[in-house]
Design an enzyme around this catalytic site. Sequence first.
Site, PDB file in Angstrom:
ATOM      1  N   SER A 133      -1.026  -4.718  -1.751  1.00  0.00           N
ATOM      2  CA  SER A 133      -1.734  -3.756  -0.898  1.00  0.00           C
ATOM      3  C   SER A 133      -2.269  -2.594  -1.726  1.00  0.00           C
ATOM      4  CB  SER A 133      -0.788  -3.223   0.186  1.00  0.00           C
ATOM      5  OG  SER A 133      -0.485  -4.253   1.095  1.00  0.00           O
ATOM      6  N   GLY A 342       5.024 -28.057  23.423  1.00  0.00           N
ATOM      7  CA  GLY A 342       6.473 -28.241  23.566  1.00  0.00           C
ATOM      8  C   GLY A 342       7.074 -28.882  22.332  1.00  0.00           C
ATOM      9  N   GLY A 343       7.966 -29.853  22.550  1.00  0.00           N
ATOM     10  CA  GLY A 343       8.666 -30.508  21.434  1.00  0.00           C
ATOM     11  C   GLY A 343       7.696 -31.150  20.443  1.00  0.00           C
ATOM     12  N   GLU A 366      -6.385 -11.042   1.950  1.00  0.00           N
ATOM     13  CA  GLU A 366      -7.591 -10.190   2.050  1.00  0.00           C
ATOM     14  C   GLU A 366      -7.273  -8.854   2.724  1.00  0.00           C
ATOM     15  OE1 GLU A 366     -11.471 -11.777   2.485  1.00  0.00           O
ATOM     16  OE2 GLU A 366     -10.867 -13.723   1.688  1.00  0.00           O
TER      17      GLU A 366
HETATM   18  N1  CAA Z   1     -16.333   0.781  -0.270  1.00  0.00           N
HETATM   19  C1  CAA Z   1     -16.649   1.512  -1.361  1.00  0.00           C
HETATM   20  N2  CAA Z   1     -15.783   2.356  -1.953  1.00  0.00           N
HETATM   21  C2  CAA Z   1     -14.564   2.471  -1.415  1.00  0.00           C
HETATM   22  C3  CAA Z   1     -14.169   1.751  -0.261  1.00  0.00           C
HETATM   23  C4  CAA Z   1     -15.114   0.878   0.314  1.00  0.00           C
HETATM   24  N3  CAA Z   1     -14.814   0.164   1.388  1.00  0.00           N
HETATM   25  N4  CAA Z   1     -12.883   2.047   0.037  1.00  0.00           N
HETATM   26  C5  CAA Z   1     -12.492   2.944  -0.874  1.00  0.00           C
HETATM   27  N5  CAA Z   1     -13.499   3.194  -1.761  1.00  0.00           N
HETATM   28  C6  CAA Z   1     -13.491   4.117  -2.888  1.00  0.00           C
HETATM   29  C7  CAA Z   1     -13.202   5.535  -2.381  1.00  0.00           C
HETATM   30  O1  CAA Z   1     -14.390   6.197  -1.996  1.00  0.00           O
HETATM   31  C8  CAA Z   1     -12.574   6.171  -3.599  1.00  0.00           C
HETATM   32  O2  CAA Z   1     -13.611   6.510  -4.509  1.00  0.00           O
HETATM   33  P1  CAA Z   1     -13.537   7.841  -5.446  1.00  0.00           P
HETATM   34  O3  CAA Z   1     -12.324   7.642  -6.318  1.00  0.00           O
HETATM   35  O4  CAA Z   1     -14.815   7.814  -6.181  1.00  0.00           O
HETATM   36  O5  CAA Z   1     -13.350   8.980  -4.487  1.00  0.00           O
HETATM   37  C9  CAA Z   1     -11.785   5.019  -4.216  1.00  0.00           C
HETATM   38  O6  CAA Z   1     -12.413   3.827  -3.767  1.00  0.00           O
HETATM   39  C10 CAA Z   1     -10.313   5.035  -3.839  1.00  0.00           C
HETATM   40  O7  CAA Z   1     -10.229   4.917  -2.419  1.00  0.00           O
HETATM   41  P2  CAA Z   1      -8.886   5.183  -1.589  1.00  0.00           P
HETATM   42  O8  CAA Z   1      -8.349   6.527  -1.977  1.00  0.00           O
HETATM   43  O9  CAA Z   1      -9.171   4.923  -0.153  1.00  0.00           O
HETATM   44  O10 CAA Z   1      -7.941   4.065  -2.175  1.00  0.00           O
HETATM   45  P3  CAA Z   1      -6.417   3.745  -1.895  1.00  0.00           P
HETATM   46  O11 CAA Z   1      -5.716   3.617  -3.173  1.00  0.00           O
HETATM   47  O12 CAA Z   1      -5.864   4.707  -0.874  1.00  0.00           O
HETATM   48  O13 CAA Z   1      -6.463   2.230  -1.300  1.00  0.00           O
HETATM   49  C11 CAA Z   1      -6.667   0.533   0.354  1.00  0.00           C
HETATM   50  C12 CAA Z   1      -7.102   1.918  -0.175  1.00  0.00           C
HETATM   51  C13 CAA Z   1      -7.523   0.381   1.588  1.00  0.00           C
HETATM   52  C14 CAA Z   1      -5.192   0.494   0.750  1.00  0.00           C
HETATM   53  C15 CAA Z   1      -6.993  -0.558  -0.690  1.00  0.00           C
HETATM   54  O14 CAA Z   1      -6.149  -0.471  -1.799  1.00  0.00           O
HETATM   55  C16 CAA Z   1      -6.951  -1.949  -0.108  1.00  0.00           C
HETATM   56  O15 CAA Z   1      -7.887  -2.408   0.537  1.00  0.00           O
HETATM   57  N6  CAA Z   1      -5.814  -2.664  -0.344  1.00  0.00           N
HETATM   58  C17 CAA Z   1      -5.709  -4.071   0.049  1.00  0.00           C
HETATM   59  C18 CAA Z   1      -6.102  -4.954  -1.089  1.00  0.00           C
HETATM   60  C19 CAA Z   1      -6.548  -6.287  -0.617  1.00  0.00           C
HETATM   61  O16 CAA Z   1      -7.229  -6.431   0.393  1.00  0.00           O
HETATM   62  N7  CAA Z   1      -6.209  -7.302  -1.367  1.00  0.00           N
HETATM   63  C20 CAA Z   1      -6.637  -8.626  -1.051  1.00  0.00           C
HETATM   64  C21 CAA Z   1      -6.681  -9.476  -2.264  1.00  0.00           C
HETATM   65  S1  CAA Z   1      -7.832 -10.753  -2.121  1.00  0.00           S
HETATM   66  C22 CAA Z   1      -7.109 -11.994  -1.263  1.00  0.00           C
HETATM   67  O17 CAA Z   1      -6.079 -11.877  -0.684  1.00  0.00           O
HETATM   68  C23 CAA Z   1      -7.974 -13.188  -1.167  1.00  0.00           C
HETATM   69  C24 CAA Z   1      -7.352 -14.471  -1.049  1.00  0.00           C
HETATM   70  O18 CAA Z   1      -6.324 -14.795  -1.554  1.00  0.00           O
HETATM   71  C25 CAA Z   1      -8.125 -15.482  -0.326  1.00  0.00           C
END
Ligand code: CAA
Length: 414
Positions: A133, A342-343, A366
């Site tokens: 995450s 069911g079963g 994702e």
């Molecule tokens: N678009 C563009 N820029 C974005 C953005 C977006 N949607 N979201 C954040 N940013 C930018 C912010 O503007 C910020 O930029 P600056 O540093 O220039 O200000 C920077 O990114 C950091 O943003 P946050 O402070 O919001 O970041 P955070 O550390 O708090 O994390 C989070 C946010 C939403 C939790 C993110 O880490 C997240 O989405 N985590 C989940 C990861 C994920 O989805 N993983 C999936 C892996 S892929 C997978 O699973 C595929 C598979 O197997 C099939």
Amino acid sequence: MPQDIIFSPLCNELAAKAREIAEKHVRPAAAKYDKAQEYNWEAARAVASAGLFRTFVPKEYGGHGAGLLALARVTEELARADSGFGVAYAVNALGSFPILVGGTEEQKQRWLPPIARGEKMVAFCLSEKFAGSDAGGLSVRAYEDGDDYVICGEKKWTTNGGVADIYSVFAVTDATSKSRRISALVVEKGTPGFSIRKVEDKMGIRCVPVVETHFDHVRVPKENLIGGRPGMGFKHAMMTLDLARPGVAAQAVGAAQGALDLAVVYSNRRHQFGVPIHNHQMVQKMLADMAMKTEAARWLVYLAAVTAESGSPNTTKQAAMAKCFATDTAMEVATEAVQVFGGYGYMEDYPIAKFFRDAKILQIYEGTNQVQRIVIARNLVKEARDLEHLEAYIPREVQNSYEAEGVSAPAQPA
Ligand code: CAA
């Protein structure tokens, strides 16, 4: 469904082809590939020769340029037969999006046409053992060495790993920077030092490999740095997920519809107390709720796809809402479908148990649905800036203290 109003003729055509392939090559083999935990190459080849990998690639790079709504429709139709195959298809879009959203013109010209032709499969390497995450907390490093970047470390849960030829890999290029820490690089299969180590044994989506990818001093030329500029990786990852989440949500809608289809057919066939079980009101309630939720999820997904396609600032929130709602729906509908069976639903003799097993990962990958809710809430709070005119309707009461004069009262809220 008012197909012709909402969808372009091309979108309808691609969805129809996907449905045909789903019934011919995906559904009949789903149990076999699930048991063996093997990739369904026959169906992938059918998808390629029907031109369905072209769906999400713009025309100038050999695609159909049919957009995210068409990608959602194709994914939904494939997932309706086998949710695992739905992700086996859609993950190619996920892996391609970093190049599409952040790549230079040369990079797009180089990698997108073979992806569109279905000659090269793609994977997305973001998650690590200790960075799921918290996607910013990566530890895989890439350092500059002459004209190259050298990548060191390991990635976890790489969907399509081993099958894919092209890997979008996120690595730390500047550990001292907070906002420009991460870059994305393309690593091609066969690059020395790159290997697939652990192939995971999974609860569901067993027809698509999920692996650990290892990078032992993997050297790639600087031309493989996506966008040609270091430090853009986190932004590109987030932009990618905004585009890809409607796709995983479409997989969920397909999965929910697939489970519902089977439950309805079974409720017709299965008799208890002398009548088909769909005559029993409690079964009717289950089927009706499953159908309503699936339909609500479907339109939320289409809306998210269209919103993302338009480049609207609402994309992040809409994509997260669609992902969260549709995947929670798929889990709920698949659970209820097992209950209707069911079963028999609990037995691996029938595909309904697989729909249940396949659904769980949708709430996890994702971006977990907990992360989606964080994203939704953060965006709601941002949007509340446009709601200042409602301030007048918000309680602004003052707490009387009746303290003696001169005694300082605690601060009042503003
Ligand atoms: N678009 C563009 N820029 C974005 C953005 C977006 N949607 N979201 C954040 N940013 C930018 C912010 O503007 C910020 O930029 P600056 O540093 O220039 O200000 C920077 O990114 C950091 O943003 P946050 O402070 O919001 O970041 P955070 O550390 O708090 O994390 C989070 C946010 C939403 C939790 C993110 O880490 C997240 O989405 N985590 C989940 C990861 C994920 O989805 N993983 C999936 C892996 S892929 C997978 O699973 C595929 C598979 O197997 C099939």
